[in-house]
Design an enzyme around this catalytic site. Structure first.
Site, short mmCIF file in Angstrom:
data_model
loop_
_atom_site.label_atom_id
_atom_site.label_comp_id
_atom_site.label_asym_id
_atom_site.label_seq_id
_atom_site.Cartn_x
_atom_site.Cartn_y
_atom_site.Cartn_z
N LYS A 17 0.83 -1.21 0.00
CA LYS A 17 0.00 0.00 0.00
C LYS A 17 0.86 1.27 0.00
O LYS A 17 0.60 2.19 -0.75
CB LYS A 17 -0.92 0.01 1.23
N ARG A 92 -10.62 2.12 8.40
CA ARG A 92 -10.17 0.75 8.62
C ARG A 92 -11.29 -0.14 9.15
O ARG A 92 -11.13 -1.34 9.23
CB ARG A 92 -9.05 0.78 9.65
N ARG A 126 11.36 -5.69 5.28
CA ARG A 126 10.81 -4.32 5.27
C ARG A 126 11.64 -3.37 6.14
O ARG A 126 12.03 -3.69 7.26
CB ARG A 126 9.38 -4.35 5.78
N ARG A 158 10.24 -1.68 11.76
CA ARG A 158 9.14 -1.28 12.62
C ARG A 158 8.95 -2.31 13.74
O ARG A 158 8.99 -3.50 13.51
CB ARG A 158 7.85 -1.20 11.80
N ARG A 169 -2.04 -8.61 13.63
CA ARG A 169 -2.51 -7.59 12.68
C ARG A 169 -3.29 -8.22 11.52
O ARG A 169 -4.29 -7.68 11.07
CB ARG A 169 -1.33 -6.77 12.16
P1 AMP Z 1 -0.29 0.45 9.50
O1 AMP Z 1 0.97 1.25 9.43
O2 AMP Z 1 -1.38 0.97 8.61
O3 AMP Z 1 -0.06 -1.02 9.36
O4 AMP Z 1 -0.87 0.66 11.01
C1 AMP Z 1 -0.11 0.29 12.15
C2 AMP Z 1 -0.99 0.24 13.38
O5 AMP Z 1 -1.59 1.54 13.62
C3 AMP Z 1 -2.17 -0.71 13.33
O6 AMP Z 1 -1.80 -2.04 13.66
C4 AMP Z 1 -3.10 -0.08 14.36
O7 AMP Z 1 -2.67 -0.36 15.68
C5 AMP Z 1 -2.91 1.40 14.14
N1 AMP Z 1 -3.83 1.97 13.14
C6 AMP Z 1 -3.51 2.47 11.90
N2 AMP Z 1 -4.59 2.95 11.26
C7 AMP Z 1 -5.64 2.74 12.10
C8 AMP Z 1 -7.04 3.02 12.02
N3 AMP Z 1 -7.60 3.60 10.94
N4 AMP Z 1 -7.82 2.67 13.08
C9 AMP Z 1 -7.30 2.10 14.17
N5 AMP Z 1 -5.99 1.81 14.32
C10 AMP Z 1 -5.16 2.13 13.30
#
Ligand code: AMP
Length: 211
Positions: A17, A92, A126, A158, A169
């Site tokens: 993404k 999300r 990554r 990360r 996740r």
């Molecule tokens: P990502 O970088 O998109 O994989 O997001 C990393 C983490 O951020 C996720 O595992 C959630 O803990 C939190 N997170 C990101 N976007 C959201 C969202 N829209 N709603 C709730 N938690 C989020």
């Protein structure tokens, strides 16, 4: 505020993404808004909100909607969103999607499909930067080892890319994604893209849908 291309990317962790968002940012000159990055920025700046959301990111669960929505309201007030934007990681879940629909209408939702096996294969390589860039040692390496092409800072892994957190996740993703897909299918703005192809081919598949 409903003008321009308003694009959302869905897909499991490491489905590409970020990479695809960056390519579209370059092509269409739109701002990229990554909820994960906005949350990590709050944590890095040690804000009150950052302290509240940190445990959720560490465990791989979703941050409660009220906290996420507080960030969103501020971000979409900024002028750069007026001509469209590229979203990653927000909305999300259905609550967020319904809330967001009151602020603006999306016109493209792309889901990058990827099997779990491939997710685990990819995640090991990554590397990310605080500026928001994402690299992969094998598929999308930086020009200089461990250094961000864009800002020159040192790349890092990360903390939520650990196997246990990745499993969590993925589980959360699968649980929340179905109603969201249905929501966007009904609006006829949802497109499935095979995420297990080259970066260029995926980009082409996406662009082919954008008018
Ligand atoms: P990502 O970088 O998109 O994989 O997001 C990393 C983490 O951020 C996720 O595992 C959630 O803990 C939190 N997170 C990101 N976007 C959201 C969202 N829209 N709603 C709730 N938690 C989020």
């Amino acid at each position: 505020m409903a003008r321009g291309k308003r694009i959302l990317f869905l897909g499991p962790i490491s489905s590409g993404k970020d990479t695809q968002s960056v390519l579209l940012v370059k092509k269409y000159h739109l701002p990229m808004i990554s909820m994960g990055n906005l949350l990590r920025e709050q944590i890095a700046r040690k804000t009150l909100l950052g302290k509240k959301v940190s445990p959720y990111l560490k465990s791989g669960s979703l941050v409660p909607d009220n906290l996420v929505l507080a960030i969103v309201k501020n971000r979409f007030r900024k002028k750069d969103c007026a001509k469209g934007f590229i979203l990653d990681g927000f909305p999300r879940d259905l609550v967020q999607a319904e809330f967001f629909k009151k602020i603006t209408e999306l016109n493209y939702v792309f889901e990058l499909k990827l099997k779990d096996k491939e997710v685990f294969r990819r995640i090991g390589g990554r590397r990310v930067c605080l500026c928001g860039m994402t690299y992969h040692l094998e598929f999308n390496p930086p020009k200089k080892k461990d250094i961000c092409d864009r800002c020159g800072k040192k790349l890092f892994i990360r903390s939520d890319d650990k196997v246990r957190v990745v499993k969590k996740r993925l589980e959360v993703y699968k649980k929340t994604i179905k109603p969201l897909i249905y929501f966007y299918q009904k609006q006829k703005i949802y497109y499935v893209i095979n995420g297990n192809q080259s970066i260029e081919k995926i980009h082409q598949d996406i662009v082919n849908h954008i008018k």
